[in-house]
Design an enzyme around this catalytic site. Structure first.
Site, short mmCIF file in Angstrom:
data_model
loop_
_atom_site.label_atom_id
_atom_site.label_comp_id
_atom_site.label_asym_id
_atom_site.label_seq_id
_atom_site.Cartn_x
_atom_site.Cartn_y
_atom_site.Cartn_z
N ASN A 168 1.28 -1.33 -0.48
CA ASN A 168 -0.48 0.25 -0.07
C ASN A 168 0.52 1.44 -0.34
O ASN A 168 1.64 1.87 0.73
CB ASN A 168 -0.75 -0.04 1.29
CG ASN A 168 -1.92 1.77 1.63
OD1 ASN A 168 -2.86 1.39 0.78
ND2 ASN A 168 -1.32 1.95 2.33
N GLU A 169 0.61 2.18 -1.15
CA GLU A 169 1.09 3.79 -0.83
C GLU A 169 2.99 3.78 -0.92
O GLU A 169 2.99 4.53 0.45
CB GLU A 169 0.41 4.87 0.41
CG GLU A 169 -1.05 4.87 -0.62
CD GLU A 169 -1.61 6.29 -0.23
OE1 GLU A 169 -1.13 6.67 1.27
OE2 GLU A 169 -2.85 6.15 0.07
N ASN B 293 -5.66 3.87 -4.25
CA ASN B 293 -6.05 4.92 -3.41
C ASN B 293 -6.13 6.98 -3.79
O ASN B 293 -5.97 6.85 -4.53
CB ASN B 293 -5.54 5.17 -2.41
CG ASN B 293 -4.57 4.13 -1.60
OD1 ASN B 293 -5.98 2.57 -1.61
ND2 ASN B 293 -4.47 4.19 -0.98
N TYR C 274 -7.67 16.49 -1.54
CA TYR C 274 -6.75 16.64 -1.13
C TYR C 274 -6.61 18.12 -2.89
O TYR C 274 -6.99 17.48 -3.48
CB TYR C 274 -5.65 15.67 -1.47
CG TYR C 274 -5.50 14.91 -0.39
CD1 TYR C 274 -5.03 15.48 0.91
CD2 TYR C 274 -6.04 13.24 0.04
CE1 TYR C 274 -4.41 14.78 2.23
CE2 TYR C 274 -5.16 12.68 1.59
CZ TYR C 274 -5.07 13.52 2.20
OH TYR C 274 -4.84 12.40 3.54
N TRP D 119 -12.42 4.82 2.61
CA TRP D 119 -11.36 5.54 3.52
C TRP D 119 -12.08 5.82 4.77
O TRP D 119 -11.97 7.88 4.48
CB TRP D 119 -10.22 5.51 3.49
CG TRP D 119 -9.09 5.49 4.63
CD1 TRP D 119 -8.83 7.29 5.34
CD2 TRP D 119 -7.88 4.97 4.62
NE1 TRP D 119 -7.98 6.44 6.03
CE2 TRP D 119 -7.58 5.34 5.81
CE3 TRP D 119 -7.88 3.43 3.98
CZ2 TRP D 119 -6.39 4.33 6.44
CZ3 TRP D 119 -7.40 2.92 4.88
CH2 TRP D 119 -6.78 3.13 6.43
N LYS E 69 -11.36 9.92 8.90
CA LYS E 69 -12.37 10.04 7.94
C LYS E 69 -12.86 9.38 7.78
O LYS E 69 -13.62 8.80 7.19
CB LYS E 69 -11.08 9.87 6.86
CG LYS E 69 -10.47 10.92 6.17
CD LYS E 69 -9.47 10.20 5.15
CE LYS E 69 -8.75 11.25 4.82
NZ LYS E 69 -7.06 11.47 5.65
#
Length: 684
Positions: free
Chosen positions: A415-416, A467, A473, A552, A573
């Site tokens: 992930n990320e 994601n 953002y 999320w 969130k």
């Protein structure tokens, strides 16, 4: 249709949920523990009993009070100790099981070193038969949650609580038993060879362990029962296990006219008994639940379950966190969490970003939720041999401990990873190939962020996922629908999912009409979060090519490095607050869209004090029409349009105002109180 992978799975609940008194027993070690932070104590020395120990109950974390306040939290070593008296027999073996210990654990019994486990989220076991002595036994465990360069995760956007947060227990078995030490799995793997509406065939793999100093003749009996307890298959097969050795055995079974596990539509489970007999005497037994299902992935149609398109939508979760408890949660806590999640009407859950407790998988099996299970390869990696070996170990634990759950449909391999360089690509590729070797029946997926869907890091896995925070953002511009269509056009032959999307929201911050806030600032109005999710879900409904989408996140959670929203150290969130006491407006938006239960909810209830006499009232609902009453008088009845009804230009009186809404035929209602203040300026 592009064929990606077929999953024909027989599934079981772990042996930790089963107690067979006559052949296998479990003894929880929960009370009478003592704890001390290891400040200045040598890492290879069991602390002296004269030190000031604090009495605790396990599960326990030593970061309960400091990992969710934004002020930094203790990451270092600490000690736990307890004692127990255990009667043992010559024909028994005794194991100790830890449900989880973050992030490295060293175990000592009677001052003798038993072993080390490195990895903070999976269960692990040791055979302590040769360490036990008559009378009282002293158990010491050193737990360390520092950052280690060779242990995943190196870091992540969540607090890494230290401690014995997963519980501890002893397991007593016969000297001949189903192996407990295969990465702490249940020692049973069921591999389906074929399936149709008329029959299914599978090989039941049972790992046998013989601790005797002589060979043992063993009969393995596998009995399959339907949901009503009727026997549908029974097979017996003899094996000879050499002295002091293990043996992998295969018992084939067949089922006529199997009833499929069909997600939330029909999560049908069978049960299976795996029994071992030695000289006609039963010496071990494990009772499990299993299911059958078939999944493929189509780049245009999304996920296909048992031959039909199936929508997977739901939430990401950090279910192992609670205020006042940290990660020392119990099955009771998890049950309460699922009472909330079940209310939503979801069909899938992504367990981010590490292995979660077995209760979650068991509940998902019964409810029909599809689970994305993930290894803790998040944010940062290094390409050292030690790190790669640890990542492989944690992947094997994840897969082998959860291999047979029907709910698990993909293995998350990362992930990320923000620095997607050659080293990161190498590590992700290695973990992908290791997952394929461990379980060729399920596809892998990587949650990509901060780069295009065509990036190399996003394409080592079988499936593609991203994601996406368009609308939250500021560097992610455009709508989610625009992103989705562009991504699908860029990789038309790869199945695509959205692994994360969401926005912050505080139940204490309110603004009408809502504007996009500074996302890293301290102002996160709940109304903007609701607006974000309305736009997002309306976009997602138009993307039939997605194989899944996950919000999320389900609950606000601890991320001590954050300083935003209404509280330092919290990622806000969630659809529900960290303490689980308040469901945000966005929760009801999804409940109205996903659940079959009648839903009617007045938005912005918590924006109680208003300064304008003229206001709008919005209602979230899945009903056909809604009546609104203001201070007891009927204003009007309006039809719902796409799960929403809006009354514009309502006029409040000075002081208290009561708004009540009633669904068609009185099926559901909601009420809110608003207070008009500064009424002399209300006409402006």
């Amino acid at each position: 249709m592009v064929f990606i992978r077929v999953l024909f799975i027989f599934i079981f609940l772990p042996a930790s949920a089963i107690v067979v008194a006559s052949v296998r027993s479990e003894i929880p070690l929960e009370k009478n523990w003592f704890f001390i932070k290891n400040d200045g104590i040598s890492s290879n020395e069991v602390p002296l009993p004269t030190l000031r120990w604090k009495q605790v109950t396990v599960p326990h974390t030593f970061n309960r009070d400091d990992a969710a306040d934004g002020g930094g939290y203790y990451r270092g070593p600490s000690w736990y100790k307890t004692s127990f008296t255990l009667k043992t027999k010559q024909d028994e073996r005794t194991f100790i099981e830890f449900g989880g210990a973050a992030i490295s654990a060293d175990v000592y019994l009677n001052k003798k070193y038993v072993g080390r486990h490195q990895g903070g989220f999976s269960r692990f076991r040791f055979d302590i038969s040769d360490f036990i002595k008559p009378g009282e036994n002293e158990l010491n465990v050193r737990v360390d949650n520092r950052k280690f360069d060779h242990i995943a995760p190196l870091w992540g956007d969540f607090s890494i609580y230290g401690g014995l947060y997963g519980g501890v227990k002893l397991i007593k078995t016969s000297v001949v038993h189903i192996d407990l030490l295969d990465y702490a799995s249940d020692g049973v793997y069921v591999h389906t060879k074929e399936i149709s509406s008329s029959s299914a065939a599978a090989d039941v793999e049972v790992l046998l362990k013989n601790s005797l100093q002589e060979a043992a003749a063993i009969e393995v009996v596998v009995e399959l029962n339907d949901q009503d307890g009727r026997i549908v298959s029974r097979v017996s097969k003899p094996f000879n296990v050499a002295a002091a050795s293990s043996l992998k055995t295969i018992v084939p079974i067949t089922v006529r006219q199997p009833r499929l596990w069909n997600g939330v539509i029909d999560p049908y489970l069978y049960s299976v008994k795996v029994r071992l007999f030695k000289q006609g005497k039963r010496v071990d037994e494990v009772v499990q639940h299993i299911g059958f299902r078939n999944i493929t992935f189509d780049p245009k149609k999304g996920l296909i379950l048992n031959g039909s398109p199936y929508k997977v939508y739901g939430v990401n979760t950090h279910l192992t966190q609670r205020p006042e408890k940290g990660t020392a949660v119990t099955s009771k806590d998890l049950k309460e969490d699922f009472e909330i999640l079940d209310e939503l009407g979801l069909t899938g859950i992504r367990l981010a970003h590490y292995q979660h407790p077995h209760y979650i998988f068991e509940h998902a099996n019964k409810k029909g939720y599809l689970i994305w299970a993930e290894v803790p390869l998040v944010s940062e990696v290094n390409a050292s041999d030690e790190f790669i070996q640890n990542a492989k170990q944690q992947l094997r634990e994840l897969i082998r401990q959860n291999y047979n759950h029907p709910s698990v449909f993909v293995w998350g391999i990362g992930n990320e990873i923000y620095k997607a360089d050659a080293d990161a690509n190498r590590v992700v590729s290695i973990i992908h190939h290791e997952a394929v070797k461990e379980d060729p029946s399920r596809p892998t997926v990587y949650a990509n962020c901060c780069g295009p869907v065509t990036a190399p890091i996003a394409n080592h896995s079988h499936l593609n996922a991203s994601n996406i925070y368009n609308g939250w953002y500021k560097d992610q511009t455009g709508s989610m629908l625009e992103w989705g269509r562009a991504a699908h056009a860029a990789i038309p032959n790869r199945p695509l999912a959205i692994s994360e999307y969401g926005a912050g929201g505080s139940i204490y911050h309110h603004e009408l009409p809502p504007q996009l806030p500074e996302t890293t600032g301290m102002w996160h109005p709940e109304e903007y979060q609701t607006l974000f999710h309305k736009r997002a879900w309306r976009d997602l409904k138009q993307m039939d090519f997605l194989w899944a989408s996950f919000i999320w996140v389900a609950f606000d959670f601890a991320s001590d490095g954050r300083s935003e929203g209404d509280q330092y150290g919290i990622n806000d969130k969630g659809l529900v607050t960290f303490d689980r006491k308040t469901k945000k407006d966005s929760f009801y938006w999804y409940k109205a869209n996903w659940s079959k239960e009648p839903v009617i909810h007045i938005e912005s209830k918590r924006y109680r004090e208003r300064t304008s006499a003229v206001t709008d009232i919005a209602v979230i609902t899945n009903l056909h029409s809604v009546k609104l009453y203001l201070n007891g008088a009927l204003v009007s009845e309006q039809p719902a349009l796409d799960h929403e009804v809006l009354w514009s230009g309502l006029r409040f009186k000075a002081g208290k105002n009561i708004v009540k809404v009633v669904g068609d035929n009185g099926t559901a209602s909601d009420k809110a109180e608003f207070v008009l203040i500064g009424a002399e300026h209300s006409e402006q």
